[in-house]
Every structure is written in structure tokens, then in C-alpha cells.
Enzyme design. Structure first.
Site, PDB file in Angstrom:
ATOM      1  CG  HIS A  67       4.427 -43.805  33.309  1.00  0.00           C
ATOM      2  ND1 HIS A  67       4.952 -43.372  34.502  1.00  0.00           N
ATOM      3  CD2 HIS A  67       3.114 -44.050  33.550  1.00  0.00           C
ATOM      4  CE1 HIS A  67       4.002 -43.364  35.412  1.00  0.00           C
ATOM      5  NE2 HIS A  67       2.873 -43.761  34.857  1.00  0.00           N
ATOM      6  CD  GLU A  68       0.450 -44.973  30.797  1.00  0.00           C
ATOM      7  OE1 GLU A  68      -0.215 -45.891  31.322  1.00  0.00           O
ATOM      8  OE2 GLU A  68       0.552 -43.854  31.310  1.00  0.00           O
ATOM      9  CG  HIS A  71       1.056 -48.398  34.726  1.00  0.00           C
ATOM     10  ND1 HIS A  71       0.896 -48.371  36.093  1.00  0.00           N
ATOM     11  CD2 HIS A  71       1.218 -47.106  34.357  1.00  0.00           C
ATOM     12  CE1 HIS A  71       0.956 -47.127  36.523  1.00  0.00           C
ATOM     13  NE2 HIS A  71       1.158 -46.336  35.485  1.00  0.00           N
TER      14      HIS A  71
END
Length: 151
Positions: A67-68, A71
Site C-alpha cells: 500500500h505504501e 503511494h
């Protein structure tokens, strides 16, 4: 798991799933309380909550890292990296990354701390309060008698 092992894991996931290198730092941050991880826009570092790894294990940790990294890679490429952006949602689906992490905050309600108890001098009714009150200004709601601090 140490910060060095975490760094290696993030670099491996980035190379295998995103086919792009991770060129910055990844480390555990004990001060994160409500989120599994955080991508820092200015430094491009990734911070991970160690509690999520301790509570839910390696599979949850890898999900947070993916998920990170979504980003991270979108921000580096100048695309929409925020949760509401179309690019971000598409990359989450492509990489099978979770939209949210598992719940880290306990849902147990904390009890209210009562530190002031007042009693009516006429009827004896007790009033429990968090905040101190002016006994010369307030009276009993039941009998209008004067109040006095009990505890």
C-alpha cells in the site's frame, strides 16, 4: 524484525511486484498508533507501525508495504498518489494491495474519570463531575439546596 530486515523486505517487494527500485529508507516508527504505515512526501521514506506486525504477522506487514509503495511510486512518477485518486485505486488493484490495514485501535471505551463529587446539604443527592464547579453559583437540581464538595 529489525529496521534492516524491513528495508530489505520493502526493496524486495518493490522489485518483484512493482518492477521498480525502492531508493529511500523504510523503518519502524513506534509513535504510529492508528495507522499501519505512512509514506513521507518530503523525504520519500516509509514508516511502518511495528504493532501491526506484532499483532497480525508478516502477511499484514507485506500488505501495508505494498500500500505504501503504491503511494511512493505514484508520487515519484508525478501521478495521483492520494487515496481518492484514480491512479492510486488502479495501482492498488493491479498489485493486490489492501485499501485499509487491520484495526489497530481497541474499540473498548475508556471510563470517564470522575475527580469531583458534590453533595446537596438538604437532600443528600450526590453529583459526580469531571470539572470543578463553583458551589456558591450552583444549587441542587432536585430541592434547590446548597451544594458542598464531598470528595
Amino acid at each position: 524484525m529489525t529496521n534492516e530486515e524491513l528495508q530489505q523486505l520493502v526493496m524486495k517487494i518493490s522489485a518483484n511486484i512493482f518492477n521498480k527500485p525502492f531508493m529511500h529508507e523504510a523503518y519502524f516508527n513506534n509513535r504510529l498508533k492508528t495507522t499501519g504505515g505512512r509514506y513521507m512526501l518530503r523525504t520519500h521514506h516509509i514508516q511502518i507501525n511495528p504493532t501491526s506486525f506484532e499483532l497480525y504477522g508478516l502477511e499484514e506487514l507485506e500488505g501495508i508495504i505494498r500500500h505504501e509503495l503504491c503511494h511512493y511510486h505514484l508520487h515519484i512518477e508525478g501521478k495521483g498518489y492520494k487515496h481518492r485518486d484514480k491512479d492510486f485505486k488502479e495501482l492498488l488493484k493491479m498489485t493486490n494491495s489492501p485499501r485499509f490495514c487491520a484495526n489497530l485501535v481497541s474499540t473498548k471505551r475508556t471510563t470517564r474519570r470522575i475527580s469531583h463529587v458534590y453533595g446537596c446539604m438538604s437532600c443528600g443527592l450526590l453529583y459526580r463531575r469531571k470539572i470543578r464547579l463553583n458551589t456558591s453559583k450552583y444549587r441542587c437540581g432536585k430541592c434547590s439546596g446548597p451544594l458542598m464538595k464531598v470528595e
